[in-house]
Design a protein around this motif. Structure first.
Motif, PDB file in Angstrom:
ATOM      1  N   LEU A  79      -3.829 -23.313  19.077  1.00 35.65           N
ATOM      2  CA  LEU A  79      -4.643 -22.584  20.049  1.00 35.65           C
ATOM      3  C   LEU A  79      -3.786 -21.597  20.840  1.00 35.65           C
ATOM      4  O   LEU A  79      -4.191 -20.439  21.041  1.00 35.65           O
ATOM      5  N   ASP A  80      -2.634 -22.034  21.286  1.00 31.96           N
ATOM      6  CA  ASP A  80      -1.750 -21.153  22.054  1.00 31.96           C
ATOM      7  C   ASP A  80      -1.377 -19.911  21.257  1.00 31.96           C
ATOM      8  O   ASP A  80      -1.401 -18.784  21.781  1.00 31.96           O
ATOM      9  N   TYR A  81      -1.037 -20.110  19.991  1.00 27.11           N
ATOM     10  CA  TYR A  81      -0.633 -18.965  19.168  1.00 27.11           C
ATOM     11  C   TYR A  81      -1.821 -18.033  18.932  1.00 27.11           C
ATOM     12  O   TYR A  81      -1.692 -16.803  19.015  1.00 27.11           O
ATOM     13  N   ALA A  82      -2.982 -18.609  18.648  1.00 31.35           N
ATOM     14  CA  ALA A  82      -4.164 -17.791  18.376  1.00 31.35           C
ATOM     15  C   ALA A  82      -4.549 -16.967  19.601  1.00 31.35           C
ATOM     16  O   ALA A  82      -4.904 -15.785  19.485  1.00 31.35           O
ATOM     17  N   ILE A  83      -4.468 -17.547  20.789  1.00 28.06           N
ATOM     18  CA  ILE A  83      -4.803 -16.820  22.017  1.00 28.06           C
ATOM     19  C   ILE A  83      -3.850 -15.639  22.219  1.00 28.06           C
ATOM     20  O   ILE A  83      -4.272 -14.522  22.558  1.00 28.06           O
ATOM     21  N   ALA A 127     -18.077 -13.169  20.642  1.00 29.35           N
ATOM     22  CA  ALA A 127     -18.022 -14.127  19.536  1.00 29.35           C
ATOM     23  C   ALA A 127     -16.659 -14.826  19.484  1.00 29.35           C
ATOM     24  O   ALA A 127     -16.570 -16.032  19.226  1.00 29.35           O
ATOM     25  N   ILE A 128     -15.609 -14.053  19.748  1.00 24.66           N
ATOM     26  CA  ILE A 128     -14.258 -14.620  19.767  1.00 24.66           C
ATOM     27  C   ILE A 128     -14.096 -15.542  20.971  1.00 24.66           C
ATOM     28  O   ILE A 128     -13.517 -16.640  20.863  1.00 24.66           O
ATOM     29  N   GLN A 129     -14.609 -15.136  22.109  1.00 25.78           N
ATOM     30  CA  GLN A 129     -14.505 -15.955  23.309  1.00 25.78           C
ATOM     31  C   GLN A 129     -15.228 -17.296  23.131  1.00 25.78           C
ATOM     32  O   GLN A 129     -14.745 -18.338  23.603  1.00 25.78           O
ATOM     33  N   PHE A 130     -16.367 -17.274  22.450  1.00 29.31           N
ATOM     34  CA  PHE A 130     -17.088 -18.525  22.203  1.00 29.31           C
ATOM     35  C   PHE A 130     -16.263 -19.457  21.304  1.00 29.31           C
ATOM     36  O   PHE A 130     -16.241 -20.674  21.527  1.00 29.31           O
ATOM     37  N   MET A 131     -15.611 -18.893  20.302  1.00 29.29           N
ATOM     38  CA  MET A 131     -14.758 -19.718  19.441  1.00 29.29           C
ATOM     39  C   MET A 131     -13.631 -20.367  20.237  1.00 29.29           C
ATOM     40  O   MET A 131     -13.378 -21.576  20.123  1.00 29.29           O
ATOM     41  N   VAL A 132     -12.969 -19.568  21.051  1.00 29.11           N
ATOM     42  CA  VAL A 132     -11.851 -20.078  21.846  1.00 29.11           C
ATOM     43  C   VAL A 132     -12.338 -21.133  22.839  1.00 29.11           C
ATOM     44  O   VAL A 132     -11.666 -22.159  23.061  1.00 29.11           O
ATOM     45  N   VAL A 146      -9.497 -27.091  15.047  1.00 28.41           N
ATOM     46  CA  VAL A 146      -8.848 -26.071  15.864  1.00 28.41           C
ATOM     47  C   VAL A 146      -7.849 -25.266  15.043  1.00 28.41           C
ATOM     48  O   VAL A 146      -7.787 -24.032  15.145  1.00 28.41           O
ATOM     49  N   ALA A 147      -7.069 -25.949  14.211  1.00 23.69           N
ATOM     50  CA  ALA A 147      -6.097 -25.233  13.387  1.00 23.69           C
ATOM     51  C   ALA A 147      -6.790 -24.312  12.384  1.00 23.69           C
ATOM     52  O   ALA A 147      -6.340 -23.182  12.139  1.00 23.69           O
TER      53      ALA A 147
END
Length: 381
Positions: A259-263, A281-286, A332-333
């Motif tokens: 999650l940290d890397y993706a953000i 859409a991205i914010q909902f995923m996160v 998550v991964a």
């Protein structure tokens, strides 16, 4: 707090200390360790130097006596940077906890002291035809004078060949009641007749060697028994109630790293004139990733508190934490790879490694199907 449900200030100071070590001396080698499928010696040395190698060992045996939550935090933080390296403290606890839970003072003094000094400990329970059905194991130990002769094969043994000591379960009374005819022993790497198979070629956690253990008339002195004769499976299952919490912690760490890397990536990556993090859409995923991760963390910490107290419902909570956290880690991964798009699918970024590493957390120390069986039986009892 006395119940250890919520991390104290000392726990958070520990987290910061582990994270500093991991970012400086563990994470920089994670990609190389994975690509070369080699043991993370850099992590081994760094964890040993900072008392994170086997933090659970009690102070009277030379350890730092970390409680169950502190140990989970160590494993979580190491897994955030390198899942393979997190198996060093995790498996040291798994391998040695039968000695701590079931052994007498003499065997504790002998082996826990050496573990605190850096001699790794692995766990020998599974066999090719006795995975989830552990009571069906074929490995045998027969009396030989004051000692025992051990014959058989153990499979899927983490850190095999690296660890110096192995807690091994073997049938000592073939005609005895199923599950009450198994005894636990400590086998030393240097014992004559004890050898290792080739390293398994795995999807993930490639830096942690997984090998078979072969026992051919291995002589074990009488003082190698852990607990009483016939109590081995009872000790083994009690051990797993505690150590499933460490797998949950590993899963939480993997998920947090992904999650940290993706953000970080989605804040920098721009499409259609703006950072992709600005798209709803991205914010909902996160949001979903973060929500599920925090739920997994809280369940894991609750289970760790129950492990520290040896609560009667630890079996349920250990299974629940392991199953839920590992499912979340895989989700998550996988979503982290999706957030990076094509970049997530290549080895230039760590999320593809984290996705591969996450998968095993749903399988080892009891598949998640077995965890649900455990939970269902507990609820219906």
């Amino acid at each position: 707090m006395n119940d250890l449900y919520r991390p104290t200030e000392e726990h958070e100071e520990l987290r910061a200390a582990v994270r500093e070590v991991v970012e400086a001396k563990v994470a920089p080698h994670a990609a190389e360790v994975d690509s070369e499928a080699r043991y993370p010696q850099e992590a081994h040395d760094a964890l040993l130097a900072t008392d994170f190698f086997a933090p659970h060992v009690p102070e009277q045996y030379g350890g730092v006596g970390a409680d169950a939550l502190a140990t989970a935090i160590v494993i979580e933080e190491v897994a955030r940077g390198c899942a393979s390296s997190s198996l060093i403290p995790a498996v040291n606890k798994l391998g040695s906890l039968p000695v701590e839970l079931g052994g007498g003072e003499e065997i504790k003094q002998k082996y826990l002291t050496q573990l605190a000094e850096g001699h790794g400990f692995s766990y020998g329970l599974s066999e090719r035809e006795a995975g989830s059905d552990t009571a069906s194991m074929k490995t045998r130990a027969v009396r030989d004078g004051d000692g025992w002769r051990l014959n058989g094969v153990k499979t899927w043994i983490t850190n095999a060949g690296v660890s110096d000591f192995y807690t091994v379960m073997a049938v000592t009374d073939p005609e005895g009641p199923r599950g009450r005819n198994i005894t636990a022993f400590v086998v030393e790497k240097t014992d004559e007749g004890f050898t290792f198979g080739e390293k398994e070629r795995k999807l993930g956690i490639k830096g942690s060697p997984t090998r078979e253990l072969f026992f051919e008339d291995v002589y074990l002195p009488g003082d190698r028994i852990v607990g009483e004769e016939g109590e081995g499976l009872k000790i083994a299952l009690r051990t797993l109630d505690h150590t499933r919490v460490t797998i949950a912690a590993q899963a939480v760490g993997i998920a947090q790293g992904a999650l940290d890397y993706a953000i970080g990536y989605i804040k920098e990556r721009r499409q259609f004139g703006k950072a992709i993090a600005d798209f709803q859409a991205i914010q909902f995923m996160v949001a979903d990733m973060g929500m599920k991760l925090e739920a997994a963390r809280q369940l894991t910490y609750t289970a760790a508190a129950k492990s520290e107290r040896s609560d009667a419902d630890l079996g349920y909570f250990g299974a629940a934490a392991k199953a839920y956290a590992s499912d979340v880690a895989m989700e998550v991964a996988t979503d982290a790879v999706q957030l990076l798009g094509g970049a997530g699918y290549v080895q230039d970024h760590p999320v593809e490694r984290m996705m591969r590493d996450a998968k095993i957390t749903q399988i080892y120390e009891g598949t998640n199907q077995v965890q649900r069986l455990v939970m269902g039986r507990k609820l219906l009892a």
